[in-house]
Design a protein around this motif. Structure first.
Motif, mmCIF file in Angstrom:
data_model
loop_
_atom_site.group_PDB
_atom_site.id
_atom_site.type_symbol
_atom_site.label_atom_id
_atom_site.label_comp_id
_atom_site.label_asym_id
_atom_site.label_seq_id
_atom_site.Cartn_x
_atom_site.Cartn_y
_atom_site.Cartn_z
ATOM 1 N N ILE A 1 0.855 -1.180 0.000
ATOM 2 C CA ILE A 1 0.000 0.000 0.000
ATOM 3 C C ILE A 1 0.891 1.231 0.000
ATOM 4 O O ILE A 1 1.796 1.359 0.830
ATOM 5 C CB ILE A 1 -0.913 0.023 1.243
ATOM 6 N N LEU A 2 0.623 2.132 -0.904
ATOM 7 C CA LEU A 2 1.355 3.379 -0.977
ATOM 8 C C LEU A 2 0.638 4.400 -0.100
ATOM 9 O O LEU A 2 -0.528 4.705 -0.308
ATOM 10 C CB LEU A 2 1.418 3.877 -2.426
ATOM 11 N N THR A 3 1.319 4.885 0.941
ATOM 12 C CA THR A 3 0.729 5.868 1.852
ATOM 13 C C THR A 3 1.658 7.060 2.001
ATOM 14 O O THR A 3 2.843 6.990 1.674
ATOM 15 C CB THR A 3 0.490 5.275 3.251
ATOM 16 N N LYS A 4 1.109 8.117 2.531
ATOM 17 C CA LYS A 4 1.920 9.291 2.817
ATOM 18 C C LYS A 4 2.733 9.036 4.077
ATOM 19 O O LYS A 4 2.328 8.269 4.955
ATOM 20 C CB LYS A 4 1.041 10.517 3.009
ATOM 21 N N LEU A 5 3.860 9.692 4.183
ATOM 22 C CA LEU A 5 4.736 9.507 5.327
ATOM 23 C C LEU A 5 4.039 9.881 6.633
ATOM 24 O O LEU A 5 4.231 9.220 7.656
ATOM 25 C CB LEU A 5 6.012 10.333 5.139
ATOM 26 N N GLU A 6 3.194 10.906 6.609
ATOM 27 C CA GLU A 6 2.499 11.333 7.829
ATOM 28 C C GLU A 6 1.570 10.226 8.350
ATOM 29 O O GLU A 6 1.476 10.000 9.544
ATOM 30 C CB GLU A 6 1.670 12.601 7.571
ATOM 31 N N LYS A 7 0.898 9.558 7.430
ATOM 32 C CA LYS A 7 -0.003 8.481 7.844
ATOM 33 C C LYS A 7 0.794 7.321 8.434
ATOM 34 O O LYS A 7 0.384 6.717 9.419
ATOM 35 C CB LYS A 7 -0.840 8.008 6.661
ATOM 36 N N ASP A 8 1.929 7.013 7.852
ATOM 37 C CA ASP A 8 2.783 5.949 8.363
ATOM 38 C C ASP A 8 3.275 6.290 9.771
ATOM 39 O O ASP A 8 3.292 5.437 10.652
ATOM 40 C CB ASP A 8 3.967 5.725 7.420
ATOM 41 N N GLU A 9 3.663 7.531 9.992
ATOM 42 C CA GLU A 9 4.105 7.957 11.319
ATOM 43 C C GLU A 9 2.963 7.881 12.328
ATOM 44 O O GLU A 9 3.153 7.465 13.465
ATOM 45 C CB GLU A 9 4.657 9.384 11.259
ATOM 46 N N TRP A 10 1.752 8.271 11.889
ATOM 47 C CA TRP A 10 0.595 8.200 12.761
ATOM 48 C C TRP A 10 0.310 6.752 13.173
ATOM 49 O O TRP A 10 0.044 6.468 14.342
ATOM 50 C CB TRP A 10 -0.627 8.797 12.057
ATOM 51 N N MET A 11 0.366 5.814 12.214
ATOM 52 C CA MET A 11 0.124 4.399 12.523
ATOM 53 C C MET A 11 1.194 3.872 13.480
ATOM 54 O O MET A 11 0.896 3.114 14.397
ATOM 55 C CB MET A 11 0.083 3.573 11.239
ATOM 56 N N HIS A 12 2.436 4.253 13.277
ATOM 57 C CA HIS A 12 3.517 3.821 14.156
ATOM 58 C C HIS A 12 3.266 4.310 15.581
ATOM 59 O O HIS A 12 3.415 3.556 16.540
ATOM 60 C CB HIS A 12 4.861 4.329 13.625
ATOM 61 N N LYS A 13 2.885 5.576 15.737
ATOM 62 C CA LYS A 13 2.597 6.131 17.066
ATOM 63 C C LYS A 13 1.401 5.421 17.703
ATOM 64 O O LYS A 13 1.415 5.133 18.903
ATOM 65 C CB LYS A 13 2.323 7.626 16.971
ATOM 66 N N PHE A 14 0.383 5.135 16.904
ATOM 67 C CA PHE A 14 -0.816 4.457 17.409
ATOM 68 C C PHE A 14 -0.468 3.085 17.987
ATOM 69 O O PHE A 14 -0.843 2.751 19.105
ATOM 70 C CB PHE A 14 -1.847 4.320 16.284
ATOM 71 N N PHE A 15 0.272 2.278 17.221
ATOM 72 C CA PHE A 15 0.612 0.931 17.695
ATOM 73 C C PHE A 15 1.633 0.969 18.834
ATOM 74 O O PHE A 15 1.597 0.136 19.722
ATOM 75 C CB PHE A 15 1.111 0.069 16.535
ATOM 76 N N HIS A 16 2.516 1.961 18.815
ATOM 77 C CA HIS A 16 3.489 2.099 19.900
ATOM 78 C C HIS A 16 2.776 2.448 21.200
ATOM 79 O O HIS A 16 3.136 1.962 22.273
ATOM 80 C CB HIS A 16 4.527 3.167 19.538
ATOM 81 N N LYS A 17 1.727 3.280 21.118
ATOM 82 C CA LYS A 17 0.951 3.662 22.290
ATOM 83 C C LYS A 17 0.123 2.493 22.810
ATOM 84 O O LYS A 17 -0.082 2.333 24.000
ATOM 85 C CB LYS A 17 0.042 4.836 21.927
ATOM 86 N N LYS A 18 -0.337 1.634 21.915
ATOM 87 C CA LYS A 18 -1.173 0.500 22.287
ATOM 88 C C LYS A 18 -0.358 -0.682 22.827
ATOM 89 O O LYS A 18 -0.871 -1.531 23.538
ATOM 90 C CB LYS A 18 -1.983 0.061 21.062
ATOM 91 N N GLN A 19 0.905 -0.723 22.518
ATOM 92 C CA GLN A 19 1.757 -1.868 22.861
ATOM 93 C C GLN A 19 1.804 -2.197 24.353
ATOM 94 O O GLN A 19 1.727 -3.371 24.707
ATOM 95 C CB GLN A 19 3.173 -1.623 22.324
ATOM 96 N N PRO A 20 1.909 -1.225 25.274
ATOM 97 C CA PRO A 20 1.977 -1.610 26.695
ATOM 98 C C PRO A 20 0.755 -2.382 27.187
ATOM 99 O O PRO A 20 0.861 -3.200 28.093
ATOM 100 C CB PRO A 20 2.084 -0.257 27.428
ATOM 101 N N ASN A 21 -0.398 -2.171 26.572
ATOM 102 C CA ASN A 21 -1.601 -2.896 26.972
ATOM 103 C C ASN A 21 -1.570 -4.350 26.559
ATOM 104 O O ASN A 21 -2.326 -5.165 27.062
ATOM 105 C CB ASN A 21 -2.851 -2.238 26.374
ATOM 106 N N LEU A 22 -0.703 -4.711 25.606
ATOM 107 C CA LEU A 22 -0.685 -6.066 25.071
ATOM 108 C C LEU A 22 0.512 -6.886 25.547
ATOM 109 O O LEU A 22 0.752 -7.952 25.041
ATOM 110 C CB LEU A 22 -0.693 -6.012 23.539
ATOM 111 N N ARG A 23 1.232 -6.393 26.517
ATOM 112 C CA ARG A 23 2.376 -7.161 27.050
ATOM 113 C C ARG A 23 1.869 -8.299 27.888
ATOM 114 O O ARG A 23 0.914 -8.179 28.640
ATOM 115 C CB ARG A 23 3.273 -6.247 27.885
ATOM 116 N N PHE A 24 2.534 -9.432 27.759
ATOM 117 C CA PHE A 24 2.106 -10.625 28.500
ATOM 118 C C PHE A 24 3.014 -10.830 29.690
ATOM 119 O O PHE A 24 4.212 -10.631 29.624
ATOM 120 C CB PHE A 24 2.174 -11.862 27.583
ATOM 121 N N LEU A 25 2.405 -11.252 30.780
ATOM 122 C CA LEU A 25 3.163 -11.508 32.011
ATOM 123 C C LEU A 25 3.756 -12.887 32.017
ATOM 124 O O LEU A 25 3.307 -13.799 31.479
ATOM 125 C CB LEU A 25 2.241 -11.327 33.225
#
Length: 84
Positions: A60-84
């Protein structure tokens, strides 16, 4: 109007095996990972039922801003998905 049938999960599980119930149902993996992160069960228990099917490559060809936004979104969501 005919009402949709309602199933008692415990009765269905008594009649069928866990494997047949997992194969017949549709699983919301995002919700499943949240429950695993909360400690209801281990990720290894999930992995024995997971299978990769119909893998395709998609570009998928996307703009760099959208790619950065997706990276920030998943990076922010990552702590909720850590397994103990």
């Amino acid at each position: 109007m005919i009402p949709s049938p309602q199933l008692n999960v415990k009765d269905a599980l008594d009649q069928l095996s866990e494997d047949s119930l997992v194969c017949a149902g549709r699983i919301n993996y995002e919700l499943l990972m949240e429950y695993a992160a909360k400690g209801f069960f281990k990720k290894s228990e999930i992995n024995r039922f997971r299978q990769l099917k119909n893998i395709t490559t998609k570009y998928i060809l996307t703009k760099l801003e959208k790619d950065e936004w997706m990276h920030k979104f998943f990076h922010k969501k990552q702590p909720n998905l850590r397994f103990l």
